[in-house]
Design an enzyme around this catalytic site. Structure first.
Site: not given
Ligand code: ADP
Length: 780
Positions: A684, A727
């Site tokens: 990611s 996140k």
């Protein structure tokens, strides 16, 4: 030395003695039986009552000839004569002089001999005196070491004044060997006699010392033998005592066995083991082993179970009481109960092969504690076993009984502890199991968790089937990645996400604070923490996905409050942000304010780790070189590959961004992800690394209030990633203003609380160009 010796001669009846010797000055009685001796005695009685007593060389000779007799004997006075039954006579004599056998005058009917009496007197010269004293000393020494001399003898020897008598008295009283005695008797010369005696005494003293040594050694030996014997007897007694105890123990166990509703196999095993005990000799260590085994069997909750409370409303209330949010978990549990209820109403089969639930989420989000809540809601017993670090199959399934000190595995131990067949059994940290040469615990877990097999779970120690099918197994994990696939397959995953600041505030106020106040023994509601103070505590003193540190920090506040209440005599304490700082010291974390100024080569990424979401800066710098790429910061393989992909994409699009197309030949690139001690991996960070590269190579700065996440393909497409909520929460904590998210992740924004989302500009990116357009400072 001229000594004048006048000799005197006598004619006397003579009696040969056997094994006996009479010294001058010695009184002694003996029996006379031989005809010639009796006749000699009778003759003496009619004369002057004197006889000459002389020793036979060999006592066994019945009728001795002259040659059989010694040369020196003693003239003795007969003091008493006593007729004994038969022809024997007992006679009491007193020795008077030593005498030399000069000539035998007649042999029949009795011995008659001429004897010479030597002059026995000696002059007291210093030599003689010294010799006499030495003899005395040696005698005393001998007496001391031999312990055979009576006190009376010692005294009478001490009183002797004449040296000529000294040797005779000592010899008469203490010498035992015939040769020694004869040697002294035969020595006419007084000095020589004393010397001979001294020699004998020295020898005897030495012998006595040796004798003593031998004796002490023997005594010790005997003492030891006696001690050993005594100890052995004691052990025997103890064993007998134990033997009795064992017998009663076995009886108790038999009684208990009769009362316990075991299955047939278990009963048979237990009985066989008890029979073995009775056959073993008392005190055999094996008895303990067998007894423990039977006790284990009897301690299991055969047939015992609690009745489930399937009241949904009550269950909901209890779950809400202890835990805020966690809606997915609560819903799933309510569903479970509902299905159970239906089954019970519509079928007779109460047992249910429900799926195994697995709660996955960062630490401290309440996974463990809600399982306890579930047990309470359903009314079951609760057991917990941590699988973290378990690497030995035997921990789960036990050791075979052939191992010394074997015990059952922790599943069986847990059921014993629960005391019911249907507890809620929590396996914590199922993702942290490992395996090594001792076998794979995961495969044992498979059997435990498999509804098709676990009705007859076999522990290695018990070697009996035990029904686990009614146990409600729940597991927890921090991440799904490391759960072995076959296990994962059998479980239903329920994610427990990390908390937002708002949720933490709520949990802290409603649950953690009241709980800590209660646990510290303070009156309810005596510590009041304002919302502002609680927010300050959350933001300034904790940085975590869950609420563990928060809970500990609140405990500190409560302790400090308790001190204040006592010292300042207060009923309540109100905690403001200032008081919180007073109690806790300066805040440990400052809310990250992102650097306002754009920077070249530094990009904010967003990562999802097992402890929740985090912002992660990616740094990139370029320098003249030969096209080498260096990646540092403990990056995993996937992350390294994703850096390569980013670089390839940049090479292909170099000109668009004003980058030297030959950079891969003449520039070295270094990409670093700080906090190098923490291993990082995953795809990611692809877009983040691509952005950092472009920025560094084109020297265009990157906005610092922008954060991004997403995987990158070689063609520059941005692919979706996981952990969006975590996140975004991390970005929120870090004060980020703009979020760049893969377009396909847009649906995940639903999970993010509205108040968090409202803080950001969220941009859905389809390609890396979309990302760069936003992140790079526009060209002048
Ligand atoms: P985990 O098992 O997920 O690591 P724990 O169950 O040990 O976390 O939770 C840590 C502490 O936080 C416990 O005291 C628990 O009561 C509390 N806690 C966590 N989440 C919540 C919640 N949603 N509501 C109330 N308390 C919570």
């Amino acid at each position: 030395m001229p000594k004048k010796k006048t000799k005197q001669t006598l004619r006397l009846p003579m009696i040969p003695l056997r094994g006996l010797m009479v010294f001058p000055h010695m009184v002694l009685h003996f029996d006379v039986g031989r005809a010639r001796s009796v006749a000699a005695l009778e003759q003496a009685m009619v004369e002057e009552q004197k006889v000459f007593l002389v020793a036979q060389k060999d006592g066994d000779v019945e009728e001795p000839a002259l040659a059989d007799l010694c040369r020196v004997g003693t003239v003795a006075l007969v003091k008493q004569v006593l007729n004994l039954p038969g022809d024997a006579i007992r006679v009491l004599v007193e020795g008077q002089h030593r005498a030399l056998l000069h000539a035998v005058i007649q042999e029949e009917p009795y011995w008659q001999a001429d004897v010479v009496l030597p002059d026995d007197e000696v002059q007291m010269t210093p030599e003689v005196q010294a010799l006499a004293r030495t003899t005395q000393d040696l005698f005393e020494e001998y007496a001391r070491s031999s312990m055979r001399v009576s006190g009376e003898t010692l005294r009478s020897v001490g009183e002797v004044e004449r040296p000529e008598q000294l040797a005779d008295i000592i010899a008469a009283n203490v010498l035992t060997r015939v040769e020694d005695r004869q040697a002294i008797l035969e020595e006419i010369d007084v000095e020589k006699r004393l010397e001979t005696l001294c020699g004998i005494l020295i020898r005897e003293t030495e012998l006595a010392a040796i004798e003593k040594q031998v004796q002490t050694r023997l005594k010790k030996q005997i003492d030891k033998n006696q001690k050993d014997y005594y100890l052995r007897e004691q052990i025997k007694a103890i064993q007998e005592e134990l033997g009795d105890k064992e017998a009663t123990d076995v009886e108790d166990l038999r009684k208990k066995l009769a009362e316990t509703p075991l299955n047939d196999e278990a009963r048979e095993k237990a009985e066989r083991e008890l029979d073995r005990i009775t056959r073993m000799a008392p005190g055999t260590p094996e008895i303990g082993v067998s007894r423990t085994y039977v006790e284990w069997i009897l301690d299991l909750p055969w047939g015992k179970s609690t009745t489930d409370n399937l009241d949904l409303k009550r269950a909901r209330r209890i779950l809400d009481e202890d835990h805020y949010a966690m809606d997915k978990v609560k819903e799933r549990v309510i569903e479970y109960l509902a299905v159970r209820r239906m089954k019970e109403l519509n079928t007779q089969d109460g047992a249910m092969k429900g799926p195994i639930l697995c709660f996955v989420g960062p630490p401290g989000v309440g996974k463990t504690s809600i399982v306890k809540g579930i047990a309470r809601a359903v009314g079951r017993k609760f057991v917990q076993m941590s699988l973290g670090g378990v690497r030995d199959e035997a921990e789960i399934r036990g050791h075979r009984r052939t191992y010394i000190g074997a015990i059952p595995g922790r599943i069986i131990a847990g059921l014993k502890q629960a005391g019911t067949m249907n507890p809620v059994f929590l396996f914590d940290e199922i993702d942290k199991m490992s395996h090594d040469f001792r076998g794979d615990p995961a495969s044992a877990m498979l059997e435990v968790l498999d509804a098709e097999q676990n009705f007859a779970f076999r522990d290695h120690y018990l070697e009996l089937p035990f029904d686990l099918s009614r146990v409600m197994f729940i597991t927890t994990a921090n991440s799904m990645d490391t759960i072995p696939a076959p296990l994962l397959d059998r479980m239903e995953i329920i994610e427990v996400p990390s908390y937002t600041e708002e949720e933490k505030l709520h949990i802290a106020k409603k649950h953690l604070l009241p709980k800590q106040v209660k646990e510290h023994g303070l009156p309810p509601k005596s510590v009041k923490v304002s919302d502002a103070a609680m927010r300050h505590i959350i933001e300034g003193y904790t940085r975590e996905a869950g609420v563990r540190t928060l809970s500990r920090t609140i405990a500190r506040v409560v302790r400090k409050s308790a001190v204040e209440m006592l010292e300042e005599d207060k009923q309540t304490v109100s905690v403001s942000p200032q008081t919180a700082e007073k109690f806790l010291g300066a805040p440990r974390y400052l809310r990250d304010m992102p650097e306002k100024k754009p920077k070249v080569g530094v990009v904010n990424g967003l990562a999802y780790t097992t402890v929740g979401g985090e912002t992660l800066a990616v740094e990139c710098s370029v320098m003249k070189g030969s096209g080498q790429v260096q990646l540092t910061g403990q990056l995993g393989d996937v992350m390294k590959e994703s850096a390569q992909a980013a670089r390839s994409w940049v090479r292909a699009h170099a000109e668009t961004y004003g980058i030297d197309p030959e950079f891969h030949k003449n520039l070295d690139i270094h990409i670093h992800v700080p906090e190098g001690a923490v291993p990082k991996d995953g795809p990611s960070a692809g877009v983040t690394m691509a952005t950092a590269l472009v920025s560094a190579l084109s020297n265009r700065p990157v906005m610092q209030d922008v954060a991004m996440t997403g995987e990158i393909t070689l063609r520059g497409r941005v692919l979706p990633i996981g952990g969006v909520k975590e996140k975004l929460l991390a970005a929120y904590r870090a004060g980020i203003k703009t979020i760049l998210l893969p377009k396909e992740n847009k649906k995940d924004l639903e999970e993010v609380p509205a108040h968090v989302l409202s803080q950001f500009r969220v941009i859905a990116a389809e390609t890396i160009e979309d990302v760069l357009n936003v992140a790079l400072v526009p060209e002048a």
